[in-house]
Design a protein around this motif. Structure first.
Motif, short mmCIF file in Angstrom:
data_model
loop_
_atom_site.label_atom_id
_atom_site.label_comp_id
_atom_site.label_asym_id
_atom_site.label_seq_id
_atom_site.Cartn_x
_atom_site.Cartn_y
_atom_site.Cartn_z
N LYS A 16 0.90 -1.19 -0.01
CA LYS A 16 -0.18 0.18 -0.06
C LYS A 16 0.70 1.32 0.09
O LYS A 16 0.71 2.31 -0.77
CB LYS A 16 -0.75 -0.12 1.35
CG LYS A 16 -1.99 -1.02 1.02
CD LYS A 16 -2.98 -1.07 2.34
CE LYS A 16 -3.99 -1.89 2.34
NZ LYS A 16 -4.84 -1.89 3.41
N MET A 19 2.21 1.86 -3.49
CA MET A 19 1.38 2.50 -4.34
C MET A 19 0.58 3.66 -3.71
O MET A 19 -0.26 4.37 -4.50
CB MET A 19 0.30 1.42 -4.63
CG MET A 19 0.52 0.21 -5.18
SD MET A 19 -0.82 -0.80 -5.42
CE MET A 19 -0.95 -1.65 -3.97
N SER A 20 1.14 4.26 -2.64
CA SER A 20 0.77 5.54 -2.38
C SER A 20 1.94 6.53 -2.47
O SER A 20 2.18 7.23 -3.44
CB SER A 20 0.07 5.45 -0.94
OG SER A 20 0.90 5.03 0.16
N ALA A 23 4.38 5.91 -5.38
CA ALA A 23 3.92 6.33 -6.42
C ALA A 23 4.12 5.21 -7.55
O ALA A 23 4.18 5.71 -8.81
CB ALA A 23 4.90 7.64 -7.04
N PHE A 24 3.89 4.06 -7.12
CA PHE A 24 3.83 2.81 -8.13
C PHE A 24 2.45 2.51 -8.45
O PHE A 24 1.42 2.68 -7.25
CB PHE A 24 4.35 1.69 -7.57
CG PHE A 24 6.04 1.66 -7.71
CD1 PHE A 24 6.50 1.05 -8.78
CD2 PHE A 24 6.82 2.31 -6.58
CE1 PHE A 24 8.11 1.22 -8.74
CE2 PHE A 24 8.27 2.04 -6.64
CZ PHE A 24 8.84 1.70 -7.90
N SER A 25 2.12 2.08 -9.39
CA SER A 25 0.77 1.69 -9.67
C SER A 25 0.82 -0.14 -9.55
O SER A 25 1.70 -0.43 -9.88
CB SER A 25 0.25 2.12 -11.14
OG SER A 25 1.04 1.31 -12.10
N ILE A 26 -0.37 -0.61 -9.35
CA ILE A 26 -0.15 -1.96 -9.19
C ILE A 26 0.04 -2.88 -10.26
O ILE A 26 0.92 -3.95 -10.27
CB ILE A 26 -1.55 -2.51 -8.73
CG1 ILE A 26 -1.76 -4.05 -8.41
CG2 ILE A 26 -2.65 -2.29 -9.85
CD1 ILE A 26 -3.04 -4.65 -7.70
N ASP A 27 -0.14 -2.22 -11.65
CA ASP A 27 0.41 -2.85 -12.82
C ASP A 27 1.75 -2.78 -12.73
O ASP A 27 2.44 -3.73 -13.43
CB ASP A 27 -0.61 -2.35 -13.84
CG ASP A 27 -0.31 -1.00 -14.05
OD1 ASP A 27 -0.49 -0.28 -13.12
OD2 ASP A 27 -0.70 -0.50 -15.37
N GLN A 28 2.44 -1.84 -12.48
CA GLN A 28 3.81 -1.63 -12.30
C GLN A 28 4.34 -2.56 -11.74
O GLN A 28 5.40 -3.39 -12.07
CB GLN A 28 4.31 -0.19 -11.96
CG GLN A 28 4.28 0.98 -12.88
CD GLN A 28 4.65 2.22 -12.38
OE1 GLN A 28 4.12 2.96 -11.40
NE2 GLN A 28 5.97 2.56 -12.90
N ASN A 62 -3.45 -11.65 -7.03
CA ASN A 62 -2.21 -10.80 -7.59
C ASN A 62 -1.20 -11.97 -8.26
O ASN A 62 -0.35 -11.68 -9.11
CB ASN A 62 -1.78 -10.04 -6.54
CG ASN A 62 -2.42 -8.69 -6.53
OD1 ASN A 62 -3.39 -8.65 -7.20
ND2 ASN A 62 -2.40 -7.74 -5.69
N LEU A 93 -7.59 -5.57 -14.98
CA LEU A 93 -6.16 -5.69 -15.09
C LEU A 93 -5.84 -7.15 -15.55
O LEU A 93 -4.81 -7.47 -16.22
CB LEU A 93 -5.48 -5.50 -13.82
CG LEU A 93 -4.17 -5.73 -13.18
CD1 LEU A 93 -3.06 -4.87 -14.31
CD2 LEU A 93 -3.57 -5.31 -11.92
#
Length: 249
Positions: A16, A19-20, A23-28, A62, A93
């Motif tokens: 988390k 991704m906050s 600054a990563f996205s889940i797909d990254q 995931n 996704l």
């Protein structure tokens, strides 16, 4: 030096944060994880072995997404991957990752037992660190076949069916089962102290120094362009980051 492990709850909280504030996205993160798994396969089962067939068994979460990314990279690494994906979520996704594999002509198989007879290596991307018993259909029979096969297996983050803290179960379809290879993503989980396979890798090159310090995660030295680093199986069992607790203990 023993690498410290991180609990399932702490791993989820760390994700988390990535991704906050990270600054990563889940797909990254899934792309980096899947690439790490594909590189692990490349190291333990190189394509020049003349056994290029790799079966990727994907679960509905995931971990399964990591497996789909791995399949795509293995195709580009000149393997012949196939995908077993019996529970396909409708989340865009996962659908996009699956479509990318289909566009490359990567076959999907529906009979897991038959597929085991036609592969040279297996990627176990069924259950990850968020797994909790019981094992639901259709996976009990799949895990039973996985545990019985003599084909080498690489497990993603956790051998499917294992308890994240206590390791291999005392009963059920994977009782007494150890995969040949394990790739821990971000950081090893407590179950690694029970792992008796041949080789263990860590894939977490995306973890920044600040995140590593806050969560007490050890970032090993990655060489060249590698997304994974091998660690001795017997080096596990160091300090552990607790349930959602940041920092060194």
């Amino acid at each position: 030096m023993a690498l410290r492990t991180i609990t399932a709850k702490a791993a989820a909280e760390l994700d988390k944060e990535l991704m906050s504030t990270g600054a990563f996205s889940i797909d990254q993160l899934m792309e980096l994880a899947g690439l790490a798994v594909a590189q692990t396969v490349y190291k333990v089962h190189p394509p020049q072995s003349n056994k290029p067939r790799v079966l990727i068994a994907c679960g509905p979460g995931n971990n399964g997404g990591d497996g789909l990314v791995c399949a795509r990279h293995l195709h580009h690494f000149h393997y012949r991957p196939s995908i077993f994906y019996p529970k396909q979520p409708k989340n865009p996704l996962y659908q996009h990752l699956l479509q990318q594999c289909r566009d490359l002509g990567i076959p999907e198989v529906t009979d897991f037992n038959q597929a085991l007879l036609q592969t040279d290596h297996i990627v176990d991307a069924i259950f990850g660190f968020s797994f909790q018993a019981p094992i639901r259909d259709p996976f009990p029979s799949v895990l039973e076949a996985l545990a019985a096969t003599t084909v080498p297996v690489t497990s993603v983050d956790a051998p499917s069916g294992w308890d994240i803290t206590n390791g291999p179960p005392d009963e059920g379809p994977v009782k007494g089962w150890h995969p040949d290879y394990l790739v821990s993503l971000t950081a090893p989980k407590p179950l690694v102290k029970f792992f008796k396979g041949k080789r263990h890798f860590v894939g977490g090159r995306f973890v920044s120094p600040g995140v590593a310090e806050r969560w007490g995660v050890d970032v090993p030295k990655y060489e060249g362009v590698d997304q994974v680093v091998e660690v001795p199986v017997e080096s596990m069992g160091g300090e552990r980051v607790g349930e959602g607790e940041k920092g060194k203990m």
